[in-house]
Design an enzyme around this catalytic site. Structure first.
Site, PDB file in Angstrom:
ATOM      1  N   ASP A 196       0.044  -7.711   1.258  1.00 40.60           N
ATOM      2  CA  ASP A 196       0.373  -6.290   1.408  1.00 40.60           C
ATOM      3  C   ASP A 196       1.886  -6.096   1.495  1.00 40.60           C
ATOM      4  OD1 ASP A 196       0.021  -3.566   1.590  1.00 40.60           O
ATOM      5  OD2 ASP A 196      -0.413  -3.564   3.730  1.00 40.60           O
TER       6      ASP A 196
ATOM      7  N   SER B 265       5.017   2.470   7.962  1.00 37.38           N
ATOM      8  CA  SER B 265       4.585   1.325   7.176  1.00 37.38           C
ATOM      9  C   SER B 265       5.701   0.831   6.271  1.00 37.38           C
ATOM     10  CB  SER B 265       3.380   1.709   6.326  1.00 37.38           C
ATOM     11  OG  SER B 265       2.730   0.578   5.855  1.00 37.38           O
TER      12      SER B 265
ATOM     13  N   HIS C 105       0.814  -1.220   0.000  1.00 33.20           N
ATOM     14  CA  HIS C 105       0.000   0.000   0.000  1.00 33.20           C
ATOM     15  C   HIS C 105       0.848   1.269   0.000  1.00 33.20           C
ATOM     16  CE1 HIS C 105       0.397  -0.370   4.512  1.00 33.20           C
ATOM     17  NE2 HIS C 105       0.567   0.931   4.380  1.00 33.20           N
TER      18      HIS C 105
END
Length: 484
Positions: free
Chosen positions: A154, A231, A124
């Site tokens: 992901d 992230s 993402h």
């Protein structure tokens, strides 16, 4: 509580349709071998002096392996303020409002996993990016190419475009199955773009599910402070080895409240190895649908506690069927490790290499046994099951694949589903202008049921005055009529 992912001509108008819809191996490349550290011995601090020891040596070793990731996207922004208004869109259509390109940037983190310049991050963070760059902790920047994007986990793998003679500091993977609740961990990343930041915490829980809409939910939960920008960054143990990739947090404000989630290193390593070797990610296929064992089910089966994955349907002719599994069987362990729910089973199977076997502990009729299960990939589609439409037709630019049991399972459809599923739509094509989307299941054209790719190709290549299309989108069967 909200889940936050940590990253900075005629339209097909669908109407509900209440009619009855028409009835509906690939060899993995040899993976590159990434370093995996041995399991460390755990020692409880014996005095105040040991409690006051510093994390600095670990950080100095690991921080050069953690990078900042900058992703640039070009998005189309509507000029008219009425473009998103449902009233005006209903009468004028989404395609009637002028748009202009707009550049947007997102920020995340990544981890170097190979000295040649291979970086692991979250999907993402870079999804849809037209330009991706990384920055090392010493300030050097490099352009990178996307080599693997695995939205099922992901995760994504980047490779430095022109490394020259640079040797990049690669991190060592830990065996995430050896983690215990209470283990100390450090999170390293670039929260809010302030620069590389280190936070500490413990492993709060293991095997968390229900966190993201991911096919392989099996997250490490930690209270180490992570925020947007973390992230794709590293979660490391006290030996400086990678135990997870920070991915998401629970938060009402968007900031850390001490509940963060990381993808375990054992899953991340498989994706990283595919990126290093330049191969494709191919995972074992079990060939059955499952549900969690509830308290009532456990009681009816004579189980002491509710855990395991209960088979509800078996794909005809699939691996589970050939291995003798049946509806009602409960798988309670894989290779000696307890399975609590279907997500845990999927994770355990997905992290095992193809061509080997897994020992599945099964409960059937109150008795347990062990099944040696061969790990094989789902069968690859035949050339006749694929089609791309071109020429002078409204369907030009669409690519489709005929449904089969493995594909139907992946898309949440019944094993006996028929029809074709849209796999790609060429930008600017008549198919895109008509409104077709990836994952649309086309069931019928002009009252003719679609059963295979050949039948769809024959019909879709024709020129007709109008098309009546019956398709399934996001679980809803709809009908549309568009001009030919």
């Amino acid at each position: 509580m909200a889940l936050v992912a940590l990253g900075l001509g005629g339209t097909l108008a669908l109407a509900p349709w209440n009619g009855t819809p028409p009835s509906h191996a690939q060899n993995a490349p040899e993976p590159a071998a990434l370093a995996v550290a041995p399991t460390p011995e755990r020692v409880v601090p014996e005095g105040q002096g040991q409690v006051q020891l510093s994390f600095a040596p670990i950080v100095q070793t690991v921080s050069p392996s953690v990078v900042n990731v900058y992703a640039t996207r070009i998005e189309q922004q509507a000029i008219s303020p009425f473009a998103s208004d449902p009233f005006f869109s209903r009468f004028f259509g989404q395609g009637q409002f002028q748009t202009r390109p707009r550049e947007s940037r997102s920020l995340g983190s990544g981890v170097i996993v190979d000295a040649g310049g291979v970086i692991l991050t979250n999907s993402h963070v870079i999804n849809g990016a037209t330009d991706i760059r990384i920055a090392l902790n010493d300030g050097r920047e490099f352009a990178v190419d996307l080599v693997v994007e695995d939205q099922q986990t992901d995760l994504a793998v980047l490779r430095v475009r022109d490394p020259g003679a640079t040797s990049f500091p690669a991190i060592t993977f830990a065996n995430s199955d050896d983690l215990l609740v209470g283990d100390l961990v450090l999170a390293i990343g670039n929260p809010f773009g302030v620069g590389q930041t280190v936070t500490s915490g413990i492993v709060s829980a293991l095997a968390r599910t229900g966190v993201e809409a991911s096919d392989y939910e099996f997250f490490i939960q930690t209270d180490a402070a992570i925020n947007p920008g973390n992230s794709g960054g590293a979660l490391v143990d006290m030996q400086g080895h990678l135990v997870g990739i920070n991915t998401a947090i629970y938060s009402q404000s968007g900031g850390s409240v001490g509940i963060g989630f990381a993808i375990p290193a054992n899953m991340a390593r498989l994706v990283a190895e595919a990126g290093v070797s330049g191969g494709e990610i191919v995972r074992p296929w079990f060939g059955a649908k499952m549900q969690a064992v509830t308290s009532d089910i456990a009681s009816s089966l004579g189980m002491a506690a509710p855990h395991g994955a209960m088979i509800t349907e078996v794909a005809p002719g699939g691996p589970a069927d050939r291995a003798g599994f049946k509806s009602g069987d409960v798988i309670v362990a894989v290779d000696g490790r307890q399975v609590d729910d279907p997500s845990a089973f999927n994770f355990r199977l997905a992290t095992r290499p193809l061509g080997e076997t897994a020992s599945l502990e099964r409960l059937r009729g109150g008795a347990s046994d062990t099944v040696v299960f061969p790990l094989e990939a789902a069968p690859s589609p035949a050339d006749t099951a694929l089609a791309t439409i071109s020429g002078n037709t409204r369907f030009a630019g669409v690519s489709i694949r005929q449904l089969d049991p493995a594909l139907s399972e992946a898309k949440g459809l019944p094993y006996d589903a028929t029809g074709v599923i849209v796999t790609a739509v060429e930008p600017g094509s008549p198919a895109e202008a008509m409104g077709l989307r990836v994952d649309d299941v086309i069931l019928a054209l002009n009252d003719t049921e679609i059963k295979d790719a050949a039948g769809f190709s024959q019909l879709a290549s024709q020129r007709v005055r109008t098309w009546q299309i019956i398709l399934q989108r996001a679980g809803r069967v709809s009908r549309a009529i568009v001009s030919g």
